[in-house]
Design a protein around this motif. Structure first.
Motif, PDB file in Angstrom:
ATOM      1  N   ASP A 164       7.177 -38.922 -25.983  1.00 12.01           N
ATOM      2  CA  ASP A 164       6.990 -37.482 -25.749  1.00 12.01           C
ATOM      3  C   ASP A 164       8.327 -36.757 -25.582  1.00 12.01           C
ATOM      4  OD1 ASP A 164       4.298 -37.872 -25.910  1.00 12.01           O
ATOM      5  OD2 ASP A 164       3.915 -37.747 -23.753  1.00 12.01           O
ATOM      6  N   ARG A 174       5.703 -33.639 -28.124  1.00 10.47           N
ATOM      7  CA  ARG A 174       4.268 -33.809 -27.820  1.00 10.47           C
ATOM      8  C   ARG A 174       3.521 -32.647 -28.490  1.00 10.47           C
ATOM      9  NH1 ARG A 174       1.038 -32.747 -22.430  1.00 10.47           N
ATOM     10  NH2 ARG A 174      -0.575 -34.357 -22.538  1.00 10.47           N
ATOM     11  N   ASP A 184       1.047 -32.319 -30.528  1.00 13.87           N
ATOM     12  CA  ASP A 184      -0.429 -32.179 -30.534  1.00 13.87           C
ATOM     13  C   ASP A 184      -0.925 -31.465 -29.283  1.00 13.87           C
ATOM     14  OD1 ASP A 184       0.404 -34.464 -29.114  1.00 13.87           O
ATOM     15  OD2 ASP A 184      -1.589 -35.348 -29.226  1.00 13.87           O
ATOM     16  N   LYS A 185      -0.166 -31.522 -28.199  1.00 16.97           N
ATOM     17  CA  LYS A 185      -0.516 -30.803 -26.962  1.00 16.97           C
ATOM     18  C   LYS A 185       0.467 -29.655 -26.747  1.00 16.97           C
ATOM     19  CE  LYS A 185      -4.025 -33.362 -25.697  1.00 16.97           C
ATOM     20  NZ  LYS A 185      -5.388 -32.839 -25.686  1.00 16.97           N
ATOM     21  N   LYS A 186       0.968 -29.138 -27.862  1.00 20.71           N
ATOM     22  CA  LYS A 186       1.849 -27.967 -27.846  1.00 20.71           C
ATOM     23  C   LYS A 186       3.083 -28.162 -26.953  1.00 20.71           C
ATOM     24  CE  LYS A 186      -0.817 -25.913 -30.662  1.00 20.71           C
ATOM     25  NZ  LYS A 186      -0.392 -25.504 -31.984  1.00 20.71           N
TER      26      LYS A 186
END
Ligand code: COA
Length: 255
Positions: free
Chosen positions: A4, A20, A22-24
């Motif tokens: 991350d 990271r 995909d989780k902004k």
């Protein structure tokens, strides 16, 4: 090992990448810890002369991970988030940020501690602490009014409304706006230019520019931190975080 946060050192520049997407690029406690450790390593390693913080060309950071706020709120001044904030506020070597897309909450406030900020024309800065039942952090309640002037700061911090790259350039939060696909490379080139300069002069110049209010920044950060930790446990924040997780609008009518 988590990917991350990625770090890479070359030509005197340590590049720290929020990864990271995909989780902004929302930041978990583990990610704050990794960034705090990276800053400490950069501070101690003579081979690192400049640090560059960057995200992805679509997103810098959606701020603190909201699930973490609900489940693992930072407990004290030794928590990873406060270690990271203390680390950027006291970092003695030049710190550069490359910002594209949304920079929410700490995604914007951390920039107040960077020496140079380069942004994509898609960058959108916001500090929606009030909308989350919280208060500012990272000494932003001191530094944002100083930088933007009180009324624009009130708009940013009380209304929590985003402002775009051009507005950030106008108030001096950003040094230069370039196309998003070029930001990280441009910032890297600037970082390497700095890294080729005498590091002792860079450090002393930064110290002299910042010493006037270093103590004040620390005091403000401590006071904000105490309020922030208290407010995390209060009904307004609980409602805001639960609403985010449930993908609905928060209802603050009873808090
Ligand atoms: N914490 C935890 N997860 C987050 C997050 C955050 N701060 N921000 C985004 N995410 C997650 C979403 O829950 C979603 O996860 P899912 O795919 O498992 O459902 C994923 O990232 C994509 O987010 P989404 O909201 O669908 O992306 P978007 O492009 O529509 O919007 C933002 C991007 C940044 C504008 C929006 O995600 C946002 O406002 N995030 C919250 C910002 C915030 O309030 N941060 C706290 C500041 S103190």
């Amino acid at each position: 090992m988590s990917t991350d946060i990625l770090t890479h050192t070359e030509a005197g520049v340590m590049t720290v990448t929020l990864n990271r997407v995909d989780k902004k690029n929302s930041i978990t406690a583990a990610m704050y810890g990794a960034m705090a450790d990276a800053l400490q390593a950069a501070q101690d390693d003579a081979a690192v002369r400049v640090v560059l913080l960057q995200g992805h060309e679509t997103i810098f950071s959606a701020g603190n991970d909201i699930g973490d706020f609900l489940n693992k709120p930072p407990a004290g001044t030794n928590s990873p988030v406060f270690r990271f904030l203390h680390g950027i506020a006291t970092f003695t070597k030049p710190l550069i940020a490359a910002v594209c897309g949304p920079a929410v909450g700490v995604g914007t406030t951390m920039l107040m501690h960077c020496d140079l900020v380069y942004a994509g024309d898609n960058a959108a800065f916001s500090m929606p602490f009030v909308n989350l039942g919280l208060c500012p952090e990272a000494a932003s309640s001191l530094l944002v009014p100083q930088m933007l002037g009180y009324h624009r700061a009130a708009e940013a911090l009380l209304m929590g409304e985003p402002f775009m790259a051009e507005a950030a350039l106008e108030v001096g939060l950003v040094n230069r706006v370039v196309p998003p696909t070029e930001v990280n490379n441009y910032a890297q080139a600037q970082a390497r230019k700095l890294a080729a300069k005498p590091v002792s002069s860079l450090i002393e110049t930064k110290r002299l520019m910042k010493k006037g209010q270093a103590q004040l920044v620390q005091q403000q950060m401590d006071e904000e931190g105490a309020s922030f930790r208290r407010m995390l446990g209060e009904p307004a924040a609980k409602e805001a975080f639960t609403a985010f997780m449930e993908r609905r609008k928060p209802d603050f009518s009873k808090v």
